[in-house]
Design an enzyme around this catalytic site. Structure first.
Site, PDB file in Angstrom:
ATOM      1  N   GLU A  30       0.836  -1.205   0.000  1.00 30.49           N
ATOM      2  CA  GLU A  30       0.000   0.000   0.000  1.00 30.49           C
ATOM      3  C   GLU A  30       0.874   1.261   0.000  1.00 30.49           C
ATOM      4  OE1 GLU A  30      -3.734  -1.499   2.822  1.00 30.49           O
ATOM      5  OE2 GLU A  30      -1.944  -0.687   3.759  1.00 30.49           O
ATOM      6  N   THR A 112      -6.089   0.393   2.538  1.00 27.65           N
ATOM      7  CA  THR A 112      -7.192  -0.266   1.850  1.00 27.65           C
ATOM      8  C   THR A 112      -8.279  -0.640   2.851  1.00 27.65           C
ATOM      9  OG1 THR A 112      -6.101  -2.383   2.142  1.00 27.65           O
ATOM     10  CG2 THR A 112      -5.684  -1.215   0.082  1.00 27.65           C
ATOM     11  N   LYS A 196     -14.654  -0.767   6.316  1.00 29.64           N
ATOM     12  CA  LYS A 196     -14.203  -1.785   7.278  1.00 29.64           C
ATOM     13  C   LYS A 196     -12.728  -2.078   7.044  1.00 29.64           C
ATOM     14  CE  LYS A 196     -15.007  -6.704   8.283  1.00 29.64           C
ATOM     15  NZ  LYS A 196     -13.722  -7.276   7.809  1.00 29.64           N
ATOM     16  N   MET A 198      -8.621  -2.532   9.479  1.00 27.60           N
ATOM     17  CA  MET A 198      -8.060  -3.154  10.674  1.00 27.60           C
ATOM     18  C   MET A 198      -7.163  -2.239  11.520  1.00 27.60           C
ATOM     19  SD  MET A 198      -7.239  -6.859   8.862  1.00 27.60           S
ATOM     20  CE  MET A 198      -6.556  -7.626  10.312  1.00 27.60           C
ATOM     21  N   GLU A 199      -7.076  -0.957  11.189  1.00 27.06           N
ATOM     22  CA  GLU A 199      -6.095  -0.120  11.899  1.00 27.06           C
ATOM     23  C   GLU A 199      -6.593   1.235  12.397  1.00 27.06           C
ATOM     24  OE1 GLU A 199      -5.333  -1.308   8.712  1.00 27.06           O
ATOM     25  OE2 GLU A 199      -4.015  -2.979   9.264  1.00 27.06           O
ATOM     26  N   ASP A 222     -12.443  -4.274  -1.660  1.00 29.55           N
ATOM     27  CA  ASP A 222     -13.325  -5.441  -1.661  1.00 29.55           C
ATOM     28  C   ASP A 222     -14.694  -5.066  -1.118  1.00 29.55           C
ATOM     29  OD1 ASP A 222     -13.109  -6.177   1.473  1.00 29.55           O
ATOM     30  OD2 ASP A 222     -11.166  -5.570   0.718  1.00 29.55           O
TER      31      ASP A 222
HETATM   32  N1  SAH Z   1      -4.718 -11.418   2.668  1.00 29.12           N
HETATM   33  C1  SAH Z   1      -3.893 -10.252   2.545  1.00 29.12           C
HETATM   34  C2  SAH Z   1      -3.740  -9.603   3.870  1.00 29.12           C
HETATM   35  C3  SAH Z   1      -4.643  -8.485   3.978  1.00 29.12           C
HETATM   36  S1  SAH Z   1      -4.881  -7.960   5.605  1.00 29.12           S
HETATM   37  C4  SAH Z   1      -2.574 -10.639   1.946  1.00 29.12           C
HETATM   38  O1  SAH Z   1      -2.356 -11.807   1.875  1.00 29.12           O
HETATM   39  O2  SAH Z   1      -1.817  -9.761   1.556  1.00 29.12           O
HETATM   40  C5  SAH Z   1      -5.958  -6.711   5.258  1.00 29.12           C
HETATM   41  C6  SAH Z   1      -5.369  -5.324   5.207  1.00 29.12           C
HETATM   42  O3  SAH Z   1      -6.155  -4.596   4.306  1.00 29.12           O
HETATM   43  C7  SAH Z   1      -5.468  -4.624   6.543  1.00 29.12           C
HETATM   44  O4  SAH Z   1      -4.407  -3.741   6.716  1.00 29.12           O
HETATM   45  C8  SAH Z   1      -6.828  -3.928   6.476  1.00 29.12           C
HETATM   46  O5  SAH Z   1      -6.820  -2.653   7.083  1.00 29.12           O
HETATM   47  C9  SAH Z   1      -7.127  -3.808   4.997  1.00 29.12           C
HETATM   48  N2  SAH Z   1      -8.427  -4.343   4.546  1.00 29.12           N
HETATM   49  C10 SAH Z   1      -8.825  -4.306   3.242  1.00 29.12           C
HETATM   50  N3  SAH Z   1     -10.044  -4.851   3.112  1.00 29.12           N
HETATM   51  C11 SAH Z   1     -10.452  -5.236   4.359  1.00 29.12           C
HETATM   52  C12 SAH Z   1     -11.631  -5.888   4.851  1.00 29.12           C
HETATM   53  N4  SAH Z   1     -12.640  -6.230   4.067  1.00 29.12           N
HETATM   54  N5  SAH Z   1     -11.698  -6.146   6.177  1.00 29.12           N
HETATM   55  C13 SAH Z   1     -10.682  -5.809   6.988  1.00 29.12           C
HETATM   56  N6  SAH Z   1      -9.550  -5.221   6.563  1.00 29.12           N
HETATM   57  C14 SAH Z   1      -9.420  -4.922   5.255  1.00 29.12           C
END
Ligand code: SAH
Length: 262
Positions: A30, A112, A196, A198-199, A222
């Site tokens: 990102e 994201t 939605k 995570m931070e 997404d």
């Molecule tokens: N599966 C991904 C990891 C993504 S973790 C990989 O393998 O690279 C998700 C990150 O994107 C977090 O930092 C969060 O803030 C953000 N994010 C994007 N879409 C999200 C969603 N639907 N729910 C929670 N976090 C999301």
């Protein structure tokens, strides 16, 4: 137990201009386009933070943007992946707000996020957090703690920049899971969030502890209520989203640096 002191007053200060901005991001993918575009140079962490995973860089103020410290959560030293989520975000924000530098005017959680078809979101939409942050997975049904769990901390008032940036405004709800459980879904419908991730709420909490207004700029990778798996959407849209984060963040920084006094 809840203490007797009055809580710290919660405010959403209007942020039209800024001299110094701290940006907190979770994933290297990102952050990389923005770091490049800023020409940000590595910044050494203070000795007390030198063993932590966060990655700091700095770009000096120019006519087109404020002074920027970009702090990325970095690679988790145990699991070898980007340290996403609230714990690392809080740690990164704490480091970035305790550098031997003047206090910033604004902290921004940039990254994201998921959105919902039911809220009219589309992949690629960008949001500024407003009017507050929330948490959807901190359920503590005890007096005083329930409200703490909801974590409804005010967002910096960046509304004056939203139309120039082509950003929507919405409540940003954080949780430490990428998926959306049934309980999360119910709690998000109740808290009214349109974004939605995570931070952001963790960054807002640390910003609040340091008396620095916190905003968030999030782009949708997404759609949580789409029939397509959230992970597949995320992976497909991550690179485009990182470009959007670069261009919208630069545009916001430009708005914050603009001097309308001529
Ligand atoms: N599966 C991904 C990891 C993504 S973790 C990989 O393998 O690279 C998700 C990150 O994107 C977090 O930092 C969060 O803030 C953000 N994010 C994007 N879409 C999200 C969603 N639907 N729910 C929670 N976090 C999301």
């Amino acid at each position: 137990m809840p203490n007797e002191q009055d809580p710290v007053p919660l405010q959403s200060p209007i942020i039209d201009r800024a001299e110094r901005v701290v940006i907190i991001m979770a994933m290297e993918a990102e952050a990389a386009p923005l770091r490049d575009a800023l020409g940000a140079q590595p910044l050494e962490a203070p000795v007390w933070a030198s063993g932590l995973p966060c990655r700091l860089s700095h770009a000096s103020k120019t006519r087109r943007r404020p002074d920027v410290v970009l702090a990325v959560n970095g690679t988790d030293p145990i699991y070898g992946v980007d340290a996403v989520g609230s714990t690392a975000a809080a740690l990164t924000a704490h480091v970035a707000l305790n550098l031997d530098r003047p206090k910033p005017d604004l902290v921004l959680s940039v990254g994201t996020a998921g959105g919902w078809l039911r809220a009219g979101a589309e992949i690629g939409d960008a949001f500024l957090a407003w009017p507050h942050f929330a948490c959807h997975d901190r359920r503590i049904p005890l007096p005083g703690f329930e409200v703490m769990g909801l974590s409804e901390l005010p967002a910096a008032d960046l509304r004056s920049h939203a139309s120039a940036l082509g950003c929507r405004l919405g409540i940003v709800s954080s949780g430490d899971s990428f998926d959306e459980s049934k309980t999360d879904r119910e709690r998000i419908i109740a808290n009214g969030a349109e974004v939605k991730e995570m931070e952001a709420a963790a960054v807002a909490w640390v910003g609040h502890l340091h008396g620095v207004p916190t905003g968030a700029l999030k782009t949708i990778t997404d759609l949580v209520d789409s029939p397509v798996a959230t992970e597949a959407q995320f992976v497909e849209n991550l690179a485009t989203a990182a470009e959007t984060l670069r261009s919208k963040t630069l545009a916001l920084l430009e708005c914050l640096a603009r001097d309308d006094r001529g």
